[in-house]
Design a protein around this motif. Structure first.
Motif, PDB file in Angstrom:
ATOM      1  N   ARG A  67     -57.385 -46.917  51.559  1.00 25.27           N
ATOM      2  CA  ARG A  67     -57.544 -45.614  52.383  1.00 25.27           C
ATOM      3  C   ARG A  67     -58.739 -45.074  52.481  1.00 25.27           C
ATOM      4  O   ARG A  67     -59.078 -44.351  53.532  1.00 25.27           O
ATOM      5  N   GLY A  68     -59.809 -45.620  52.090  1.00 26.28           N
ATOM      6  CA  GLY A  68     -61.163 -45.075  51.956  1.00 26.28           C
ATOM      7  C   GLY A  68     -61.860 -45.936  53.145  1.00 26.28           C
ATOM      8  O   GLY A  68     -61.309 -46.625  53.878  1.00 26.28           O
ATOM      9  N   GLY A  69     -63.042 -45.771  53.227  1.00 26.24           N
ATOM     10  CA  GLY A  69     -64.162 -46.441  54.075  1.00 26.24           C
ATOM     11  C   GLY A  69     -64.356 -45.972  55.703  1.00 26.24           C
ATOM     12  O   GLY A  69     -63.766 -44.626  55.672  1.00 26.24           O
ATOM     13  N   ASP A  70     -64.791 -46.698  56.173  1.00 24.39           N
ATOM     14  CA  ASP A  70     -64.979 -46.108  57.593  1.00 24.39           C
ATOM     15  C   ASP A  70     -63.930 -46.514  58.406  1.00 24.39           C
ATOM     16  O   ASP A  70     -63.611 -47.530  58.836  1.00 24.39           O
ATOM     17  N   ARG A  71     -63.146 -45.289  58.771  1.00 25.26           N
ATOM     18  CA  ARG A  71     -62.004 -45.104  59.658  1.00 25.26           C
ATOM     19  C   ARG A  71     -62.342 -45.901  61.019  1.00 25.26           C
ATOM     20  O   ARG A  71     -61.280 -46.501  61.629  1.00 25.26           O
ATOM     21  N   HIS A  72     -63.300 -45.529  61.607  1.00 20.64           N
ATOM     22  CA  HIS A  72     -63.493 -46.288  62.910  1.00 20.64           C
ATOM     23  C   HIS A  72     -63.664 -47.758  62.856  1.00 20.64           C
ATOM     24  O   HIS A  72     -63.169 -48.349  63.906  1.00 20.64           O
ATOM     25  N   ALA A  73     -64.358 -48.116  61.790  1.00 20.11           N
ATOM     26  CA  ALA A  73     -64.231 -49.633  61.669  1.00 20.11           C
ATOM     27  C   ALA A  73     -62.887 -50.275  61.542  1.00 20.11           C
ATOM     28  O   ALA A  73     -62.337 -51.309  62.136  1.00 20.11           O
ATOM     29  N   ASN A  74     -62.062 -49.266  60.786  1.00 17.19           N
ATOM     30  CA  ASN A  74     -60.517 -49.942  60.490  1.00 17.19           C
ATOM     31  C   ASN A  74     -59.803 -49.783  61.928  1.00 17.19           C
ATOM     32  O   ASN A  74     -59.082 -50.709  62.148  1.00 17.19           O
ATOM     33  N   SER A  75     -60.027 -48.872  62.547  1.00 18.98           N
ATOM     34  CA  SER A  75     -59.505 -48.915  63.872  1.00 18.98           C
ATOM     35  C   SER A  75     -59.977 -49.857  64.782  1.00 18.98           C
ATOM     36  O   SER A  75     -59.145 -50.395  65.520  1.00 18.98           O
ATOM     37  N   ALA A  76     -60.956 -50.312  64.866  1.00 18.48           N
ATOM     38  CA  ALA A  76     -61.539 -51.306  65.673  1.00 18.48           C
ATOM     39  C   ALA A  76     -60.736 -52.798  65.229  1.00 18.48           C
ATOM     40  O   ALA A  76     -60.418 -53.431  66.151  1.00 18.48           O
ATOM     41  N   VAL A  77     -60.891 -52.737  64.068  1.00 17.58           N
ATOM     42  CA  VAL A  77     -60.078 -54.295  63.406  1.00 17.58           C
ATOM     43  C   VAL A  77     -58.741 -54.261  63.762  1.00 17.58           C
ATOM     44  O   VAL A  77     -57.874 -55.197  64.128  1.00 17.58           O
ATOM     45  N   HIS A  78     -58.181 -52.885  63.768  1.00 21.42           N
ATOM     46  CA  HIS A  78     -56.540 -52.685  64.065  1.00 21.42           C
ATOM     47  C   HIS A  78     -56.412 -52.844  65.418  1.00 21.42           C
ATOM     48  O   HIS A  78     -55.614 -53.589  65.675  1.00 21.42           O
ATOM     49  N   LEU A  79     -57.228 -52.715  66.121  1.00 23.22           N
ATOM     50  CA  LEU A  79     -57.359 -52.940  67.787  1.00 23.22           C
ATOM     51  C   LEU A  79     -57.230 -54.386  68.079  1.00 23.22           C
ATOM     52  O   LEU A  79     -56.670 -54.978  69.022  1.00 23.22           O
ATOM     53  N   VAL A  80     -58.088 -55.007  67.125  1.00 18.50           N
ATOM     54  CA  VAL A  80     -58.344 -56.589  67.374  1.00 18.50           C
ATOM     55  C   VAL A  80     -56.903 -57.148  66.970  1.00 18.50           C
ATOM     56  O   VAL A  80     -56.558 -58.249  67.764  1.00 18.50           O
ATOM     57  N   VAL A  81     -56.397 -56.758  66.062  1.00 19.50           N
ATOM     58  CA  VAL A  81     -54.969 -57.276  65.522  1.00 19.50           C
ATOM     59  C   VAL A  81     -54.041 -57.201  66.513  1.00 19.50           C
ATOM     60  O   VAL A  81     -53.130 -58.064  66.778  1.00 19.50           O
ATOM     61  N   ILE A  82     -53.716 -56.065  66.981  1.00 19.96           N
ATOM     62  CA  ILE A  82     -52.750 -55.645  67.836  1.00 19.96           C
ATOM     63  C   ILE A  82     -52.910 -56.274  69.242  1.00 19.96           C
ATOM     64  O   ILE A  82     -51.964 -56.905  69.737  1.00 19.96           O
ATOM     65  N   GLY A  83     -54.125 -56.450  69.604  1.00 20.26           N
ATOM     66  CA  GLY A  83     -54.277 -57.312  70.814  1.00 20.26           C
ATOM     67  C   GLY A  83     -54.032 -58.680  70.693  1.00 20.26           C
ATOM     68  O   GLY A  83     -53.391 -59.434  71.644  1.00 20.26           O
ATOM     69  N   ARG A  84     -54.463 -59.317  69.478  1.00 19.81           N
ATOM     70  CA  ARG A  84     -54.113 -60.806  69.231  1.00 19.81           C
ATOM     71  C   ARG A  84     -52.470 -60.936  69.055  1.00 19.81           C
ATOM     72  O   ARG A  84     -52.021 -61.744  69.336  1.00 19.81           O
TER      73      ARG A  84
END
Length: 142
Positions: A67-84
Motif C-alpha cells: 500500500r505504500g509508494g507513489d500512488r500516482h504511479a500506481n494509478s498510472a499502471v492501473h489505468l494501463v492494466v484496465i485499458g489492456r
C-alpha cells in the motif's frame, strides 16, 4: 506539448499498449532523472506500490499489493492494466487463463499490474539510458 516531450524522452515506453502521454509523463516523474536509482523491476514495483506481499490467514494463501509508494504511479499502471483488459488481445487471453485457474478478477488485476510494471520498467529504463547518453553526447559537442 506533453505528447511531443514524452515521445522524445521515452519512445519505447510510449510504444507499449495503452501508454499515452499522461501515463508516460507520470512514470518519468516517478523514476526521476537518474536511471540508476532504481536498479530492478522489483524496486520499481515497490516504489509504485505494486509489489505483492503475503496476505494469507488460516487456510487461505493469497497476495495483496503493497500500500505504500507513489500512488500516482500506481494509478498510472492501473489505468494501463484496465485499458489492456478492454482491448489488448494478450491481456484478454491472460485473464481467461487466470480465470480458468480460479482467480478472482481483483487478483487477476493485481497479478497483471506486476507484469505490466515489469514491462514498463524495462522500457523506461532503456529510454532513460538512451536519453542520458544523448544528453551527455550533446553536452560534449562544441
Amino acid at each position: 506539448q506533453l505528447n511531443t516531450l514524452t515521445r522524445r524522452a521515452a519512445p519505447r515506453l510510449r510504444a507499449r499498449p495503452q501508454v499515452g502521454p499522461m501515463i508516460a509523463a507520470q512514470l518519468l516523474v516517478t523514476v526521476g532523472q537518474c536511471p540508476d536509482r532504481i536498479r530492478s523491476d522489483a524496486q520499481f514495483a515497490r516504489l509504485a506500490g505494486i509489489a505483492p506481499i503475503p496476505a494469507s490467514s488460516g487456510k487461505t494463501s493469497r497476495m495483496r499489493l503493497h500500500r505504500g509508494g507513489d500512488r500516482h504511479a500506481n494509478s498510472a499502471v492501473h489505468l494501463v492494466v484496465i485499458g489492456r483488459l478492454r482491448k489488448h488481445e494478450k491481456a484478454l487471453t491472460y485473464r481467461e487463463k487466470r480465470r480458468a485457474q480460479g482467480m478472482a478478477d481483483k487478483d487477476i488485476i493485481r497479478a497483471m499490474k506486476r507484469l505490466v510494471a515489469r514491462e514498463l520498467f524495462y522500457a523506461l529504463k532503456a529510454d532513460l539510458k538512451d536519453l542520458d547518453h544523448t544528453t551527455k553526447n550533446a553536452s560534449h559537442t562544441p
